[in-house]
Design a protein around this motif. Structure first.
Motif, PDB file in Angstrom:
ATOM      1  N   GLU A 146       0.806  -1.217   0.000  1.00  0.00           N
ATOM      2  CA  GLU A 146       0.000   0.000   0.000  1.00  0.00           C
ATOM      3  C   GLU A 146       0.842   1.273   0.000  1.00  0.00           C
ATOM      4  OE1 GLU A 146      -3.043  -0.403   3.013  1.00  0.00           O
ATOM      5  OE2 GLU A 146      -4.307  -1.502   1.576  1.00  0.00           O
ATOM      6  N   ARG A 147       2.160   1.138  -0.084  1.00  0.00           N
ATOM      7  CA  ARG A 147       3.008   2.301  -0.351  1.00  0.00           C
ATOM      8  C   ARG A 147       2.674   2.883  -1.725  1.00  0.00           C
ATOM      9  NH1 ARG A 147       9.191   0.846   0.318  1.00  0.00           N
ATOM     10  NH2 ARG A 147       9.310   2.995  -0.450  1.00  0.00           N
ATOM     11  N   TRP A 148       2.164   2.037  -2.615  1.00  0.00           N
ATOM     12  CA  TRP A 148       1.860   2.468  -3.987  1.00  0.00           C
ATOM     13  C   TRP A 148       0.360   2.559  -4.237  1.00  0.00           C
ATOM     14  CZ3 TRP A 148       5.427  -1.617  -3.135  1.00  0.00           C
ATOM     15  CH2 TRP A 148       6.771  -1.226  -3.224  1.00  0.00           C
ATOM     16  N   GLY A 149      -0.421   2.654  -3.168  1.00  0.00           N
ATOM     17  CA  GLY A 149      -1.857   2.810  -3.316  1.00  0.00           C
ATOM     18  C   GLY A 149      -2.632   1.705  -2.626  1.00  0.00           C
ATOM     19  N   LYS A 150      -3.891   1.961  -2.417  1.00  0.00           N
ATOM     20  CA  LYS A 150      -4.772   0.996  -1.762  1.00  0.00           C
ATOM     21  C   LYS A 150      -4.997  -0.207  -2.670  1.00  0.00           C
ATOM     22  CE  LYS A 150      -9.397   0.615   0.312  1.00  0.00           C
ATOM     23  NZ  LYS A 150      -8.905   0.067   1.592  1.00  0.00           N
ATOM     24  N   ILE A 151      -5.033  -1.389  -2.082  1.00  0.00           N
ATOM     25  CA  ILE A 151      -5.339  -2.608  -2.840  1.00  0.00           C
ATOM     26  C   ILE A 151      -6.839  -2.834  -2.805  1.00  0.00           C
ATOM     27  CG2 ILE A 151      -5.020  -5.102  -2.991  1.00  0.00           C
ATOM     28  CD1 ILE A 151      -2.306  -4.775  -1.743  1.00  0.00           C
ATOM     29  N   TYR A 152      -7.419  -3.041  -3.969  1.00  0.00           N
ATOM     30  CA  TYR A 152      -8.853  -3.295  -4.056  1.00  0.00           C
ATOM     31  C   TYR A 152      -9.096  -4.787  -4.263  1.00  0.00           C
ATOM     32  CZ  TYR A 152      -9.322   1.734  -4.425  1.00  0.00           C
ATOM     33  OH  TYR A 152      -9.266   3.077  -4.166  1.00  0.00           O
ATOM     34  N   PHE A 153     -10.088  -5.301  -3.541  1.00  0.00           N
ATOM     35  CA  PHE A 153     -10.429  -6.714  -3.627  1.00  0.00           C
ATOM     36  C   PHE A 153     -11.836  -6.879  -4.194  1.00  0.00           C
ATOM     37  CE2 PHE A 153      -7.217  -6.491  -0.323  1.00  0.00           C
ATOM     38  CZ  PHE A 153      -6.431  -7.603  -0.562  1.00  0.00           C
ATOM     39  N   SER A 154     -12.024  -7.946  -4.942  1.00  0.00           N
ATOM     40  CA  SER A 154     -13.356  -8.311  -5.431  1.00  0.00           C
ATOM     41  C   SER A 154     -13.562  -9.794  -5.200  1.00  0.00           C
ATOM     42  CB  SER A 154     -13.513  -8.006  -6.922  1.00  0.00           C
ATOM     43  OG  SER A 154     -13.583  -6.621  -7.149  1.00  0.00           O
TER      44      SER A 154
END
Length: 228
Positions: free
Chosen positions: A42-50
């Motif tokens: 998450e240093r490079w952005g939020k992780i999105y899950f589906s």
């Protein structure tokens, strides 16, 4: 190799299923790595899950949903550095890097006025072709076709195959692909109109289109004939 990278909004992404399958790792192991090192990812952005469900051969959803993580280029690069190297993993890594680069090029092109104007012109051509195929659908019905309504998809697939748009996602095409697509659809448009004027069977009109596009591929790209 299948498409590994997709465009969502204004960024490029892959996902944990793609990486697991491409590196021959279990998906749950890949998700475990992401969860374990989440703060680094998450240093490079939020992780999105589906949550995805698998399908059977009829396309029906079945089984328990699978938690899938969507990763941007930096997150995907970090993930594959955490996987043990093998020839399969190395091949996948190089292909993933190449596809991210190509998608970045497409995103850069989409931001230019040239791409936007080319896309606008292509939509006008497609609108004209759609009107002609509507006429072809009615024409095919008079000749006994029971699946005439599928002709729009049939001709769209034919045009997309020429320029290498497997998913038909024209908003992700390069300027070169869009220009070629405009030529291809104009050619299809004229062959269909000519075939109906000559009272040809609708199946013969499709064969004429394929023959003309085979000629176009050979003259323009020196490519092989269309196989489907």
């Amino acid at each position: 190799m299948n498409e590994l990278v997709t465009i969502r909004g204004n960024d490029c992404f892959t996902n944990s299923l793609v990486i697991a399958e491409g590196t021959h790792n279990e998906h749950k192991s890949v998700i475990r790595i992401i969860d374990t090192h989440k703060k680094h990812f998450e240093r490079w952005g939020k992780i999105y899950f589906s949550d995805f469900k698998s399908t059977n051969y009829l396309g029906d959803l079945r089984g328990r949903p699978t938690k899938v993580a969507f990763l941007n280029e930096q997150q995907a690069t970090f993930l594959i550095t955490l996987l043990r190297n093998s020839e399969i993993v190395l091949d996948f890594k190089s292909e993933l890097v190449e596809q991210f680069f190509k998608m970045r090029q497409i995103l850069m092109q989409r931001a230019t006025l040239d791409w936007q104007e080319t896309r606008r012109i292509g939509k006008l051509t497609r609108r004209s072709e759609t009107d002609v195929i509507k006429d072809l659908i009615e024409y095919a019905k008079t000749q006994g076709s029971k699946h005439a309504d599928r002709l729009y998809q049939v001709y769209s697939k034919l045009a997309n195959k020429i320029v290498g748009l497997k998913g038909g996602e024209r908003d992700f095409a390069t300027i070169k692909q869009l220009n070629t697509l405009d030529d291809v659809e104009s050619m299809i448009f004229h062959v269909i109109k000519l075939g109906m004027a000559q009272c040809k069977h609708y199946k013969e009109i499709y064969k004429d289109c394929k023959h003309r596009l085979d000629w176009f591929l050979e003259i323009t790209f020196g490519a092989q004939k269309i196989t489907a």
